[in-house]
Design a protein around this motif. Structure first.
Motif, PDB file in Angstrom:
ATOM      1  N   GLN A   1       0.762  -1.231   0.047  1.00 45.46           N
ATOM      2  CA  GLN A   1       0.117   0.030   0.023  1.00 45.46           C
ATOM      3  C   GLN A   1       0.823   1.236  -0.008  1.00 45.46           C
ATOM      4  O   GLN A   1       1.294   1.605   1.131  1.00 45.46           O
ATOM      5  CB  GLN A   1      -0.847  -0.027   1.321  1.00 45.46           C
ATOM      6  CG  GLN A   1      -2.009   0.795   1.119  1.00 45.46           C
ATOM      7  CD  GLN A   1      -1.925   2.146   1.048  1.00 45.46           C
ATOM      8  OE1 GLN A   1      -1.916   2.766  -0.204  1.00 45.46           O
ATOM      9  NE2 GLN A   1      -1.317   3.231   2.081  1.00 45.46           N
ATOM     10  N   PRO A   2       1.465   1.639  -1.234  1.00 42.41           N
ATOM     11  CA  PRO A   2       2.511   2.629  -1.125  1.00 42.41           C
ATOM     12  C   PRO A   2       1.771   4.276  -1.096  1.00 42.41           C
ATOM     13  O   PRO A   2       2.645   5.090  -1.185  1.00 42.41           O
ATOM     14  CB  PRO A   2       2.994   2.439  -2.779  1.00 42.41           C
ATOM     15  CG  PRO A   2       1.849   1.829  -3.529  1.00 42.41           C
ATOM     16  CD  PRO A   2       1.026   1.137  -2.387  1.00 42.41           C
ATOM     17  N   LEU A   3       0.686   4.445  -1.035  1.00 45.41           N
ATOM     18  CA  LEU A   3       0.013   5.953  -0.853  1.00 45.41           C
ATOM     19  C   LEU A   3       0.202   6.329   0.607  1.00 45.41           C
ATOM     20  O   LEU A   3      -0.026   5.571   1.520  1.00 45.41           O
ATOM     21  CB  LEU A   3      -1.386   5.788  -1.290  1.00 45.41           C
ATOM     22  CG  LEU A   3      -1.625   5.192  -2.684  1.00 45.41           C
ATOM     23  CD1 LEU A   3      -3.108   5.231  -3.128  1.00 45.41           C
ATOM     24  CD2 LEU A   3      -0.811   5.968  -3.882  1.00 45.41           C
ATOM     25  N   ALA A   4       0.397   7.652   0.534  1.00 44.83           N
ATOM     26  CA  ALA A   4       0.166   8.306   1.831  1.00 44.83           C
ATOM     27  C   ALA A   4      -1.249   8.573   2.004  1.00 44.83           C
ATOM     28  O   ALA A   4      -1.801   8.462   3.347  1.00 44.83           O
ATOM     29  CB  ALA A   4       1.094   9.682   1.974  1.00 44.83           C
ATOM     30  N   CYS A   5      -2.036   8.837   1.210  1.00 44.38           N
ATOM     31  CA  CYS A   5      -3.284   9.244   1.407  1.00 44.38           C
ATOM     32  C   CYS A   5      -4.334   8.396   0.066  1.00 44.38           C
ATOM     33  O   CYS A   5      -4.348   8.624  -0.852  1.00 44.38           O
ATOM     34  CB  CYS A   5      -3.663  10.540   1.171  1.00 44.38           C
ATOM     35  SG  CYS A   5      -2.979  11.841   1.917  1.00 44.38           S
ATOM     36  N   PRO A   6      -4.847   7.139   0.626  1.00 46.35           N
ATOM     37  CA  PRO A   6      -5.662   6.383  -0.323  1.00 46.35           C
ATOM     38  C   PRO A   6      -6.922   6.965  -0.790  1.00 46.35           C
ATOM     39  O   PRO A   6      -7.140   6.669  -1.985  1.00 46.35           O
ATOM     40  CB  PRO A   6      -6.014   5.276   0.710  1.00 46.35           C
ATOM     41  CG  PRO A   6      -5.086   5.110   1.753  1.00 46.35           C
ATOM     42  CD  PRO A   6      -4.492   6.695   1.869  1.00 46.35           C
TER      43      PRO A   6
ATOM     44  N   GLU B   1      -0.970 -12.160   8.022  1.00 50.88           N
ATOM     45  CA  GLU B   1      -2.008 -11.042   7.871  1.00 50.88           C
ATOM     46  C   GLU B   1      -0.858  -9.859   7.950  1.00 50.88           C
ATOM     47  O   GLU B   1       0.010  -9.516   8.378  1.00 50.88           O
ATOM     48  CB  GLU B   1      -2.878 -10.843   8.998  1.00 50.88           C
ATOM     49  CG  GLU B   1      -2.116 -10.647  10.552  1.00 50.88           C
ATOM     50  CD  GLU B   1      -3.383 -10.761  11.559  1.00 50.88           C
ATOM     51  OE1 GLU B   1      -3.256  -9.710  12.389  1.00 50.88           O
ATOM     52  OE2 GLU B   1      -4.416 -11.327  11.341  1.00 50.88           O
ATOM     53  N   ALA B   2      -1.697  -8.745   7.068  1.00 55.80           N
ATOM     54  CA  ALA B   2      -1.154  -7.246   6.956  1.00 55.80           C
ATOM     55  C   ALA B   2      -1.983  -6.564   7.512  1.00 55.80           C
ATOM     56  O   ALA B   2      -3.210  -6.679   7.162  1.00 55.80           O
ATOM     57  CB  ALA B   2      -0.754  -7.323   5.544  1.00 55.80           C
ATOM     58  N   CYS B   3      -1.614  -5.292   7.836  1.00 46.11           N
ATOM     59  CA  CYS B   3      -2.412  -4.533   8.227  1.00 46.11           C
ATOM     60  C   CYS B   3      -1.685  -3.004   8.360  1.00 46.11           C
ATOM     61  O   CYS B   3      -0.394  -2.979   8.409  1.00 46.11           O
ATOM     62  CB  CYS B   3      -2.962  -4.517   9.634  1.00 46.11           C
ATOM     63  SG  CYS B   3      -2.009  -4.623  11.095  1.00 46.11           S
ATOM     64  N   PHE B   4      -2.367  -1.944   8.131  1.00 42.65           N
ATOM     65  CA  PHE B   4      -1.784  -0.819   8.223  1.00 42.65           C
ATOM     66  C   PHE B   4      -2.894   0.399   8.802  1.00 42.65           C
ATOM     67  O   PHE B   4      -4.269   0.002   8.618  1.00 42.65           O
ATOM     68  CB  PHE B   4      -1.360   0.195   6.969  1.00 42.65           C
ATOM     69  CG  PHE B   4      -2.490   0.164   5.911  1.00 42.65           C
ATOM     70  CD1 PHE B   4      -3.199   1.445   5.727  1.00 42.65           C
ATOM     71  CD2 PHE B   4      -2.889  -0.723   5.035  1.00 42.65           C
ATOM     72  CE1 PHE B   4      -4.161   1.609   4.753  1.00 42.65           C
ATOM     73  CE2 PHE B   4      -4.007  -0.314   3.952  1.00 42.65           C
ATOM     74  CZ  PHE B   4      -4.267   0.767   3.907  1.00 42.65           C
TER      75      PHE B   4
END
Length: 139
Positions: free
Chosen positions: A21-26, A74-77
């Protein structure tokens, strides 16, 4: 680490994977969010010269290759919190000179971005963290 496990013992490893998820602001709804995303991309471009930005996604394979069983991950941000604001500011301050020297971002753009960050106008993300775990077979 896997050699230190007893039969049935479990291992948990965590690593970042900013490429997930490379965005600062999705939710890129305006100029401030577009600038934030462009600056984040510049940061990742510089960072990729020094480290593997996709390492987290390799953890399950690595655990299976180490003969662990019941491997899962699992992945989370996180999104829109005080920690994300601190992360963004710290990342920009640490990379400021390299960003400007790279020509990908101007000093004025960085100042505008930090003003947007401080004003609370952005729903910022931190990089995703992958948590992967597995168990050493009982025999």
């Amino acid at each position: 680490m896997t050699q230190a496990l007893r039969p049935g013992g479990r291992l948990l490893i965590e690593s970042a994977d900013s490429r997930l998820q490379p965005l600062a602001c999705p939710d890129e709804t305006g100029p401030a969010q577009k600038l934030a995303n462009r600056i984040r991309q510049a940061c990742w471009t510089l960072q990729a010269r020094r480290t593997d930005l996709g390492y987290g996604r390799t953890l399950t394979r690595r655990l299976r290759d180490a003969d662990l069983v019941d491997v899962q991950a699992e992945a989370c941000f996180s999104l829109a919190g005080h920690a994300e604001v601190r992360f963004e500011r710290t990342m920009i301050e640490r990379a400021r000179e390299r960003l400007i020297a790279s020509g990908m971002v101007t000093a004025e753009e960085l100042e505008q971005h930090l003003a947007n960050v401080d004003a609370g106008r952005l729903d910022l993300t931190a990089f995703p963290v992958v948590s992967a775990w597995g168990r050493k077979a009982r025999c």
